[in-house]
Design a protein around this motif. Structure first.
Motif, mmCIF file in Angstrom:
data_model
loop_
_atom_site.group_PDB
_atom_site.id
_atom_site.type_symbol
_atom_site.label_atom_id
_atom_site.label_comp_id
_atom_site.label_asym_id
_atom_site.label_seq_id
_atom_site.Cartn_x
_atom_site.Cartn_y
_atom_site.Cartn_z
ATOM 1 N N LEU A 1 -27.229 -3.034 -30.389
ATOM 2 C CA LEU A 1 -27.835 -4.125 -29.626
ATOM 3 C C LEU A 1 -29.282 -4.370 -30.025
ATOM 4 C CD1 LEU A 1 -26.389 -3.426 -26.074
ATOM 5 C CD2 LEU A 1 -25.739 -5.256 -27.634
ATOM 6 N N LEU A 2 -29.957 -3.362 -30.547
ATOM 7 C CA LEU A 2 -31.348 -3.492 -30.981
ATOM 8 C C LEU A 2 -31.468 -3.819 -32.466
ATOM 9 C CD1 LEU A 2 -33.008 -0.514 -29.101
ATOM 10 C CD2 LEU A 2 -33.343 -2.943 -28.652
ATOM 11 N N SER A 3 -30.405 -4.234 -33.075
ATOM 12 C CA SER A 3 -30.446 -4.505 -34.519
ATOM 13 C C SER A 3 -31.472 -5.601 -34.817
ATOM 14 C CB SER A 3 -29.060 -4.922 -35.012
ATOM 15 O OG SER A 3 -28.707 -6.165 -34.444
ATOM 16 N N PRO A 4 -32.125 -5.534 -35.962
ATOM 17 C CA PRO A 4 -33.195 -6.487 -36.275
ATOM 18 C C PRO A 4 -32.703 -7.928 -36.467
ATOM 19 C CG PRO A 4 -32.849 -4.969 -38.101
ATOM 20 C CD PRO A 4 -31.956 -4.540 -36.989
ATOM 21 N N ALA B 1 -31.959 -9.576 -25.724
ATOM 22 C CA ALA B 1 -33.181 -9.656 -24.921
ATOM 23 C C ALA B 1 -33.151 -8.699 -23.741
ATOM 24 C CB ALA B 1 -33.384 -11.087 -24.435
ATOM 25 N N ASP B 2 -31.990 -8.547 -23.123
ATOM 26 C CA ASP B 2 -31.897 -7.636 -21.970
ATOM 27 C C ASP B 2 -32.160 -6.193 -22.383
ATOM 28 O OD1 ASP B 2 -31.320 -9.690 -20.238
ATOM 29 O OD2 ASP B 2 -29.134 -9.479 -20.478
ATOM 30 N N THR C 1 -35.601 -1.465 -22.506
ATOM 31 C CA THR C 1 -36.279 -0.426 -23.282
ATOM 32 C C THR C 1 -37.784 -0.460 -23.028
ATOM 33 O OG1 THR C 1 -34.575 -0.580 -24.970
ATOM 34 C CG2 THR C 1 -36.612 0.511 -25.600
ATOM 35 N N ALA C 2 -38.358 -1.649 -22.988
ATOM 36 C CA ALA C 2 -39.793 -1.771 -22.726
ATOM 37 C C ALA C 2 -40.132 -1.254 -21.333
ATOM 38 C CB ALA C 2 -40.223 -3.225 -22.879
ATOM 39 N N ARG C 3 -39.281 -1.540 -20.367
ATOM 40 C CA ARG C 3 -39.533 -1.053 -19.001
ATOM 41 C C ARG C 3 -39.460 0.470 -18.946
ATOM 42 N NH1 ARG C 3 -37.892 -4.360 -14.210
ATOM 43 N NH2 ARG C 3 -38.145 -6.517 -14.820
ATOM 44 N N ASP C 4 -38.420 1.041 -19.580
ATOM 45 C CA ASP C 4 -38.228 2.494 -19.516
ATOM 46 C C ASP C 4 -39.281 3.259 -20.303
ATOM 47 O OD1 ASP C 4 -36.038 2.236 -17.900
ATOM 48 O OD2 ASP C 4 -34.570 2.470 -19.514
ATOM 49 N N MET C 5 -39.506 2.845 -21.535
ATOM 50 C CA MET C 5 -40.371 3.647 -22.413
ATOM 51 C C MET C 5 -41.852 3.315 -22.242
ATOM 52 S SD MET C 5 -38.081 3.855 -25.837
ATOM 53 C CE MET C 5 -38.982 5.221 -26.510
ATOM 54 N N LEU C 6 -42.169 2.061 -22.017
ATOM 55 C CA LEU C 6 -43.583 1.661 -21.961
ATOM 56 C C LEU C 6 -44.102 1.475 -20.542
ATOM 57 C CD1 LEU C 6 -43.473 -0.916 -24.884
ATOM 58 C CD2 LEU C 6 -44.182 1.470 -24.981
ATOM 59 N N GLY C 7 -43.187 1.414 -19.584
ATOM 60 C CA GLY C 7 -43.619 1.267 -18.199
ATOM 61 C C GLY C 7 -43.979 -0.166 -17.837
#
Length: 110
Positions: free
Chosen positions: A78-81, A86-87, A92-98
């Motif tokens: 799903l994260l392929s370039p 978008a989801d 990922t941004a919410r979990d890893m970066l807060g």
């Protein structure tokens, strides 16, 4: 004369009996040795039972790791370039970066 011949055979008879006892004892000793090693030896029944138990635990662990691997492969796909989802990027941004969105309500636990 039969009396003399039987007295000469007595030491031979005793010797033969001792030889038979020695052979019998050796056979019993070898049987006990092999029976012990069949049960408790390095490749015996006890070791086999321990390996079977360990194999079951390792199989359980492998199944758990395979499910994690499948989930990770799905997430990587799903994260392929080429076309990122978008989801997944947002999650990922919410979990890893807060990161949070502006319309999210934040509750702080004390």
């Amino acid at each position: 004369m039969p009396y003399l011949s039987s007295s000469k055979n007595r030491p031979n008879g005793a010797r033969r009996l001792l030889e038979q006892l020695a052979v019998t004892f050796a056979c019993v000793a070898l049987t006990a040795y092999f029976a012990y090693h069949i049960r408790y030896g390095r490749h015996g029944l006890e070791a086999r039972a321990q390996l079977t138990e360990r194999s079951a635990l390792v199989d359980f662990e492998i199944k758990g790791l395979e499910s994690v691997r499948t989930k990770l492969r799905h997430d990587v796909a799903l994260l392929s370039p080429e076309i990122p989802n978008a989801d997944i990027v947002e999650e990922t941004a919410r979990d890893m970066l807060g990161y949070v969105r502006s319309d999210d309500k934040i509750i702080v636990a004390q």
